[in-house]
Design an enzyme around this catalytic site. Structure first.
Site: not given
Ligand code: GUN
Length: 291
Positions: A54, A98, A121
Site C-alpha cells: 500500500k 491494518q 477504508d
Molecule cells: N485487512 C484485510 N483487508 C483490509 C483492508 O482492506 N483494510 C485494512 N485496513 N485492513 C485489512
C-alpha cells in the site's frame, strides 16, 4: 480452459495512472499533495506485506506516505492517541489501520476513533451507514474494486443472481450491499458458514464472489455454465517447490472453475491490486474534498 482471465493488474495499472494524473493536477492547481497514513501494529507477516504494498503504491502515485509501525505491546489508548494526532494533521487526508489488530485490541473502538472524513477504508460506522443508504461516502476498497472488476466482463447484472460467499464486515456484507444497489440491480444471496448447501445457491448464480478465507470453497461443479467468478481469497499454502516455502491460492479452485466460468479473477493478480487502487482513489478524493 475457456474462461476469460480478468486482469486485475492491468485494470489497477490503468486506474492508478488516472489517479497519478489527478494527483499532479491537484498539486498544480491547489498546491496540495494527498497524504495517506498507514498504521501497522505488530508484525503479522501477511499484514506487513499488505501495508508495504500500500505504501509503495501510494508513493508511486505521487502521494505522501506516512508509515507508522507500532509494537504489539502498545496500549489501545496509545494507538488511539496516534490516530487522533493524524485526525488533526492537515497533511494527512487518509488514515488506514491494518486489520486484524493483535489480540486484545478492540478493533471496533480503534476504527471508531478514525475521523469519518479521513476513513479511506470506509470502515467507520458513519461511512458504512452512508454506503447502505446510498449517501456520498468512501466505499470500502475491496468491494469497490470487485464492482470495477465485474464491469470489465461487461456482464449486465440487472436482474441477475449474485451469490456472495462470506459475511465479513470488510468484504461480504459491503459487496452484497453494492451489488444490490439500483445501479447494479442484482438479486443477491449471501452464503456463510451457517448455509447448509452453498452449491444449491451457486448453481443458479450468474456471479459468485467468494470471500470465505478457505481454499477450495468454490469448485467448478458448483457453478452454472458461464458464471463470473470473483475470488477474494488470499491463502498461503505450504509448497516446498516455492522459494518462500509457500504459494498463494484463492478460495476458488481455479482450474475447475475456469472450465465452467465465462470469466474469473486469478490469485494473485485479481482482486488484490484493485483493493490498493481503490484506497488511492479514496485518498485522492479525500484530498480534493479538503481544499
Ligand atoms: N485487512 C484485510 N483487508 C483490509 C483492508 O482492506 N483494510 C485494512 N485496513 N485492513 C485489512
Amino acid at each position: 480452459m475457456k474462461a476469460q482471465i480478468i486482469d486485475g493488474k492491468k485494470l489497477a495499472a490503468d486506474t492508478r495512472a488516472e489517479i497519478a494524473r489527478g494527483v499532479v493536477e491537484l498539486k498544480e492547481s491547489k498546491g496540495v499533495t494527498p497524504g495517506l497514513a498507514v498504521i501497522l501494529v505488530g508484525d503479522n507477516p501477511a499484514s506487513v506485506s499488505y501495508v508495504t504494498a500500500k505504501e509503495k503504491a501510494c508513493r508511486e502515485a505521487g502521494m505522501l506516505s506516512r508509515e507508522i509501525r507500532l509494537p504489539a505491546t502498545i496500549s489501545e489508548d496509545e494507538l488511539i492517541a496516534e490516530i487522533e494526532k493524524l485526525n488533526a494533521d492537515p497533511l494527512i487526508h487518509g488514515i488506514l489501520v491494518q486489520l486484524p489488530l493483535p489480540k486484545g485490541f478492540s478493533e471496533k473502538r480503534v476504527i471508531d476513533s478514525i475521523a469519518a472524513e479521513k476513513d479511506v477504508d470506509g470502515f467507520t460506522p458513519v461511512n458504512v451507514g452512508k454506503m447502505l443508504i446510498g449517501d456520498d461516502c468512501f466505499l470500502p476498497c475491496t468491494p469497490h474494486g470487485i464492482i470495477k472488476l465485474i464491469e470489465v466482463t461487461r456482464m449486465d447484472l440487472s436482474g441477475k443472481h449474485a451469490v456472495v460467499i462470506g459475511r465479513s464486515n470488510i468484504v461480504g456484507k459491503p459487496v452484497a450491499a453494492l451489488l444490490s444497489r439500483k445501479s447494479v440491480n442484482a438479486t443477491v444471496t449471501m452464503c456463510h458458514t451457517g448455509t447448509k448447501d452453498i452449491s444449491a445457491f451457486t448453481r443458479t448464480a450468474d456471479v459468485v464472489v467468494v470471500a470465505a478465507g478457505r481454499p477450495n470453497t468454490l469448485t467448478g461443479d458448483m457453478l452454472k455454465e458461464g458464471a463470473v467468478v470473483i475470488d477474494v481469497g488470499v491463502n498461503r499454502v505450504p509448497d516446498a517447490n516455492h522459494p518462500k516455502g509457500y504459494r498463494l491460492c484463492g478460495d476458488a479452485d481455479f482450474d475447475s472453475c475456469a472450465e465452467i466460468a465465462s470469466a474469473i479473477t486469478p490469485v494473485p493478480g485479481g482482486v488484490g491490486p484493485m483493493t490498493i487502487t481503490m484506497l488511492l482513489w479514496n485518498t485522492l478524493e479525500s484530498a480534493r474534498k479538503a481544499v
